[in-house]
Design an enzyme around this catalytic site. Structure first.
Site, PDB file in Angstrom:
ATOM      1  N   GLU A   1       3.099  -9.548  11.187  1.00 27.02           N
ATOM      2  CA  GLU A   1       2.740  -9.123   9.834  1.00 27.02           C
ATOM      3  C   GLU A   1       3.994  -8.713   9.048  1.00 27.02           C
ATOM      4  O   GLU A   1       4.198  -9.125   7.912  1.00 27.02           O
ATOM      5  CB  GLU A   1       1.762  -7.943   9.964  1.00 27.02           C
ATOM      6  CG  GLU A   1       1.085  -7.488   8.712  1.00 27.02           C
ATOM      7  CD  GLU A   1       0.091  -6.348   8.993  1.00 27.02           C
ATOM      8  OE1 GLU A   1      -0.080  -5.971  10.182  1.00 27.02           O
ATOM      9  OE2 GLU A   1      -0.503  -5.833   8.034  1.00 27.02           O
TER      10      GLU A   1
ATOM     11  N   ASP B   1       0.759  -1.252   0.000  1.00 24.23           N
ATOM     12  CA  ASP B   1       0.000   0.000   0.000  1.00 24.23           C
ATOM     13  C   ASP B   1       0.789   1.300   0.000  1.00 24.23           C
ATOM     14  O   ASP B   1       0.535   2.174  -0.803  1.00 24.23           O
ATOM     15  CB  ASP B   1      -0.928   0.017   1.218  1.00 24.23           C
ATOM     16  CG  ASP B   1      -1.720  -1.266   1.343  1.00 24.23           C
ATOM     17  OD1 ASP B   1      -1.624  -2.125   0.456  1.00 24.23           O
ATOM     18  OD2 ASP B   1      -2.432  -1.422   2.345  1.00 24.23           O
TER      19      ASP B   1
HETATM   20  C1  9WN Z   1      -5.691  -2.846   2.517  1.00 26.81           C
HETATM   21  C2  9WN Z   1      -4.566  -7.787   4.610  1.00 26.81           C
HETATM   22  C3  9WN Z   1      -3.991  -6.660   3.800  1.00 26.81           C
HETATM   23  C4  9WN Z   1      -2.878  -7.136   2.860  1.00 26.81           C
HETATM   24  C5  9WN Z   1      -2.157  -5.977   2.220  1.00 26.81           C
HETATM   25  C6  9WN Z   1      -1.691  -5.041   3.304  1.00 26.81           C
HETATM   26  C7  9WN Z   1      -2.852  -4.564   4.141  1.00 26.81           C
HETATM   27  C8  9WN Z   1      -4.977  -3.385   3.746  1.00 26.81           C
HETATM   28  C9  9WN Z   1      -4.944  -2.322   4.824  1.00 26.81           C
HETATM   29  O1  9WN Z   1      -3.497  -5.677   4.708  1.00 26.81           O
HETATM   30  O2  9WN Z   1      -3.695  -3.789   3.329  1.00 26.81           O
HETATM   31  O3  9WN Z   1      -5.803  -3.865   1.570  1.00 26.81           O
HETATM   32  O4  9WN Z   1      -5.994  -1.987   5.358  1.00 26.81           O
HETATM   33  O5  9WN Z   1      -3.861  -1.823   5.161  1.00 26.81           O
HETATM   34  O6  9WN Z   1      -1.035  -3.950   2.753  1.00 26.81           O
HETATM   35  O7  9WN Z   1      -1.087  -6.460   1.480  1.00 26.81           O
HETATM   36  O8  9WN Z   1      -3.419  -7.930   1.884  1.00 26.81           O
HETATM   37  O9  9WN Z   1      -3.558  -8.487   5.235  1.00 26.81           O
END
Ligand code: 9WN
Length: 726
Positions: A410, A173
Site C-alpha cells: 500500500e 487521511d
Molecule cells: C478511508 C482504500 C482507502 C484509500 C485512502 C486511504 C485509506 C480509508 C481508511 O484506504 O483510507 O477512506 O480506512 O484508512 O487513505 O486513500 O482510498 O484504499
C-alpha cells in the site's frame, strides 16, 4: 524491458484478479473489502491496458451508487462483506438523506474525482476504441453531474476551488496538513457515539495508521453530517473542517480536461469542463500558491487562513497544468531539495509524502512520510507536462522499482523502500501495469521512427566546412575559445536540471552562429597543442557532446537520434588534417581506440594517424558524461578542465544512484542501463561493474546485497530510450 517486467506484470494482474469481486476490485484483500472511490479510478486505469470490459464495469459499478445530487461516494459497501470495516452503513446512516440512490449502501462523503481521467484512458487504451463510445455516452452525463455537484455544493462562493469536509475525502487521511484544523476541534470523547476501529484488526502496525485521537475526529465529523441529514448547506454552517486542498482541486482540474476530451469524442460541448478547468487552475495559482515555501498549500475556510504545511500534495497542481512556468520552476527546486529527498540526497525512493526535514515527518506512518505510488504517479505526469522529462522518467522508473523490490504494498518506507500497510494492494498493482506500458509505448515509437528513417544519408557530412574562418582566434587559443563558446551554449540553451536542450532556440541564435564559425577554425588546429590529461578529457567530452547537438540541429532531427543512425559515424568535424565523428571521439580518442559494441574491429585501423593523440588509459566515468542526444544518456553539461575529475565523479554517482541501476536482492539480479553492457570492458568486465556500483551506490541495503551475492548476481539490461532530449 518486456522480458524483465513480464513476470511482474503477470503478478500485478493476478493481484487485481484476486481482488476482483465480479463487479469491482477491492483496494486490498482484507483491510478494505468494499469499493473505494478513487481506488477504483486508479485500478480502472491499470486495467484499461488489458481488460477494457472490467475497467468499464469498475467505473459503472461505482457510478451506479452515485447520489442524486451528483456526489460519488467514498465507499460503496458490499452487503455481502459487512462486518470487517469501520465505519459501515449502520454508522453512516445515509438513509437520513433523500439523495441516496435506492438499494445502495454508501458512505456520506466523496473523494478526489479521478474518474474522468480513467474513463478517457479506457477509451484511448482500448484495442478498438470505437466500441467504447457507447460507454462514454452512458458515463459522460454522470461524470458531468459529479463535477457539477462539486462546483455547486462545495464552492459556494464560486471561487473555482472546491472544499473537502472530512480528511477521508482527501484520500490522504492523516496528512500533517489536517493536524491544525483537526487540533482546533474540541472533541469530547464521552459525547461521541460509541464506535470501534476495525483497521487495526488486520495485522497492520498501529504506529503506521492514524491515531485514536484522529479517529475520534473522523467520527465526530461523520456524526455531524448525520445530524445535518447530509444537507450540504447545513453542514457548511457548522462543520469545523472545510478545506480547499491542492490535491483534490488538482485532480478535479485535470479531470475537467479529460471530461472535455470525452465531450469531444461523443460530440458534446466541451465548454463547461474547459471553463471549470481554467477557473480552478487560476484560482489555485492565485490562492493556494505559497511563494516563500515554493509549493501549493491548503486553505482553511473555517479559520480563513492558509495552512502552511508542505506535503507532496502541494506539487500536484503540476499534474493539472495549474502552475505557471515560474511556479513550476520553483516547485522543481523544492522537489529537488533534501526536503523531498531528491535522488542522491538522502537515499530516498521517489518523493515522500511529507517534508523529511520537518519534525512531524515519519517515514513509516501512513500519509505522514511514506512514499505512495498514486501520488508519485500523478507527480511524474505533472513534471512531464512542464518539460521536466528527465525527472519524470527517473521518478517513473523508481516507482517501478518499489513493487519489484519490496512487493505490491500500500505504501513504502521513504528511505528504505520497505512495504507497509496491506500487501497485494490494488492501485499499486494497477499503476505498475500502467507504468510498464508507458515504457513499451516509448519503445514502440522509437522503433517505428528508426525503421522508417534508416539510411537517410550514406556519405560523410563535415559540419565545419564553412569558408569563413574565425579571425581573432589564433590556432593556439582555439581550444579555449571553443570551450568557452560551448559553455555559452550550455548556459543559454541547455537545461542541465532537466537534461534538455532547446534545439529550436539554439538553431536561431547568434551564439550558435559564432560556435559554428569557431568550429571552422578546428581545421587549422593542431592536436599536439592539447597537453594535459584533464585538458584532453574536457576537450573531447565537450566536443563530443556538442557535435551531437550540432548534428541534431544541422540534420534537422525531430524525434529520435535513430532517425539518422549515422549521426554518430558520418557527421564529422575536420580537426587539422583529420576527420572526427562522435564515434571517433568516443571509441577512438576517449576510449583509447576501443572496439565499439558488436563491432569486430577497433575504431581506428593499424595505420590511422589519429592514434597519435589517444587518451590512455581511458576513464570509464566518461560514459556518465557523454551525451548522445537521447533521454536515457547522461544529462547534458559542460565539463571544465580544472574541475573535470570532480564533475565526472558527480556524474558517475548520480547515474549509479538513478533509476538506471535497480538492485533486486531477492532475485539476485541487477537491472542496469545498457551503457553497462556496451562498455562492460571499459569498466573492467562484470567484476569491474560490480566494484563501480559498490563504490557509488548510496543505498546501503543494495550495496550490501551486491557484496554478499556478487558471485551469483545476474545482470539484466534496461531498455534504452533513444528519443531526443529536446
Ligand atoms: C478511508 C482504500 C482507502 C484509500 C485512502 C486511504 C485509506 C480509508 C481508511 O484506504 O483510507 O477512506 O480506512 O484508512 O487513505 O486513500 O482510498 O484504499
Amino acid at each position: 524491458m518486456l522480458r524483465i517486467f513480464a513476470n511482474y506484470v503477470d503478478k500485478a494482474k493476478h493481484i487485481l484478479d484476486q481482488n476482483w469481486t465480479g463487479s469491482y476490485t477491492k483496494p486490498a484483500p482484507s483491510l478494505y473489502p468494499h469499493q473505494w472511490n478513487w481506488d477504483s479510478g486508479f485500478i480502472a486505469m491499470g486495467r484499461s491496458h488489458y481488460d477494457t470490459r472490467r475497467a468499464i464495469l469498475e467505473i459503472e459499478t461505482l457510478f451506479d451508487a452515485q447520489w442524486q445530487n451528483g456526489m460519488v461516494p467514498q465507499i460503496v459497501f458490499n452487503p455481502d462483506a459487512l462486518g470487517g470495516y469501520f465505519p459501515e452503513p449502520d454508522f453512516w446512516q445515509t438513509e437520513r438523506c433523500s439523495k441516496v440512490p435506492p438499494g445502495k449502501l454508501t458512505s456520506g462523503i466523496t473523494m478526489p474525482p479521478v474518474h474522468a481521467i480513467a474513463v478517457e484512458k479506457i477509451y484511448r487504451n482500448a484495442r478498438r476504441p470505437r466500441t467504447v463510445l457507447p460507454f462514454l455516452e452512458r458515463i459522460y452525463p454522470k461524470l458531468l453531474s459529479l463535477h457539477r455537484y462539486l462546483y455547486r455544493e462545495r464552492d459556494p462562493k464560486e471561487e473555482g476551488l472546491v472544499y473537502i469536509r472530512h480528511p477521508w475525502e482527501s484520500g490522504i487521511d492523516n496528512s500533517p496538513t489536517w493536524d491544525g484544523p483537526l487540533g482546533k476541534m474540541s472533541v469530547d470523547r464521552a459525547a461521541l457515539p460509541p464506535y470501534q476501529r476495525k483497521d487495526l484488526e488486520h495485522g497492520v502496525d498501529p504506529a503506521m495508521r492514524p491515531t485514536d485521537a484522529d479517529y475520534d475526529r473522523y467520527v465526530y465529523l461523520v456524526d455531524l453530517f448525520r445530524q445535518c441529514d447530509y444537507d450540504e448547506a447545513k453542514i457548511r454552517e457548522t462543520c469545523p473542517f472545510l478545506i480547499q486542498d491542492p490535491l483534490f482541486n488538482s485532480v478535479l482540474c485535470r479531470a475537467n480536461e479529460s471530461l472535455a476530451e470525452i465531450a469531444g469524442l461523443i460530440h458534446e460541448s466541451a465548454e463547461m469542463p474547459l471553463s471549470w478547468a481554467k477557473k480552478t487552475a487560476e484560482a489555485m495559482g492565485r490562492k493556494l500558491w505559497h511563494r516563500e515555501h515554493q509549493i501549493f498549500d491548503g486553505f482553511d475556510l473555517v479559520a480563513n487562513e492558509p495552512i502552511e504545511v508542505d506535503t507532496a500534495a502541494g506539487f500536484l497542481p503540476l499534474y493539472a497544468g495549474a502552475a505557471s512556468r515560474e511556479q513550476a520552476r520553483l516547485i522543481y527546486q523544492r522537489l529537488d531539495s533534501t526536503s523531498f529527498c531528491a535522488l542522491q540526497q538522502g537515499n530516498c525512493f521517489t518523493v515522500p509524502n511529507y517534508d523529511t526535514q520537518k519534525e512531524g515527518f515519519d517515514r513509516s506512518n501512513y500519509w505522514r512520510g511514506p512514499v505512495w505510488i498514486n501520488i508519485n504517479w500523478m507527480l511524474a505526469h505533472g513534471l512531464r507536462r512542464y518539460g521536466y522529462t528527465l525527472k519524470a522518467d527517473s521518478l517513473q522508473k523508481d516507482l517501478l522499482q518499489l513493487p519489484l523490490r519490496f512487493g505490491f504494498y500500500e505504501y513504502f518506507d521513504s528511505f528504505e523502500g520497505t512495504g507497509y500497510g496491506s500487501d497485494n494492494f490494488g492501485w499499486t498493482a494497477a499503476l505498475f501495469i500502467d507504468l510498464v506500458h508507458g515504457f513499451y509505448e516509448g519503445k514502440k515509437t522509437s522503433q517505428r521512427v528508426a525503421a522508417k528513417a534508416r539510411g537517410l544519408f550514406s556519405l560523410d557530412v563535415v559540419l565545419n566546412s564553412g569558408e569563413k574562418m574565425p579571425d581573432l582566434v589564433a590556432p593556439s587559443k582555439l581550444a579555449g575559445a571553443l570551450m568557452r563558446s560551448i559553455r555559452g551554449l550550455r548556459d543559454a540553451f541547455y537545461d542541465t536540471s532537466r537534461g534538455r536542450v532547446d534545439y529550436e532556440a539554439l538553431r536561431q541564435s547568434s551564439q550558435y552562429v559564432q560556435y559554428r564559425l569557431l568550429t571552422n577554425g578546428l581545421r587549422r588546429f593542431d592536436l599536439s597543442r592539447l597537453v594535459g590529461r584533464r585538458d584532453k578529457l574536457a576537450f573531447w567530452v565537450n566536443l563530443y557532446n556538442t557535435i551531437v547537438v550540432d548534428g541534431i540541429v544541422s540534420l534537422n532531427i525531430k524525434r529520435s537520434v535513430q532517425e539518422a543512425p549515422e549521426l554518430f559515424s558520418r557527421v564529422k568535424y575536420a580537426i587539422g588534417e583529420d576527420l572526427f565523428s562522435a564515434d571517433d571521439m568516443e571509441h577512438g580518442m576517449l576510449r583509447g581506440n576501443a572496439r565499439p559494441w558488436l563491432h569486430l574491429r577497433r575504431q581506428f585501423g593499424p595505420a590511422d594517424p589519429r592514434k597519435a593523440w589517444l587518451l590512455k588509459p581511458s576513464d570509464p566515468r566518461i560514459h556518465f558524461a557523454l551525451v548522445c542526444g537521447s533521454r536515457s544518456c547522461a544529462p547534458i553539461d559542460y565539463y571544465d578542465a580544472v574541475t573535470i575529475y570532480d564533475q565526472l565523479e558527480e556524474a558517475a554517482k548520480s547515474f549509479v544512484n538513478s533509476s538506471e541501476v535497480i538492485v533486486l536482492p531477492d532475485e539476485s539480479k541487477v537491472l542496469l542501463s545498457e551503457i553497462f553492457r556496451w562498455y562492460e570492458s571499459d569498466f573492467g568486465g562484470k567484476g569491474g561493474v560490480l566494484d563501480l556500483l559498490c563504490d557509488y551506490l548510496g543505498d546501503d541495503h543494495a550495496r550490501r546485497a551486491i557484496q554478499e551475492q556478487a558471485e551469483n548476481l545476474r545482470f539484466e539490461y534496461i531498455y534504452y530510450d533513444w528519443d531526443l532530449n529536446r
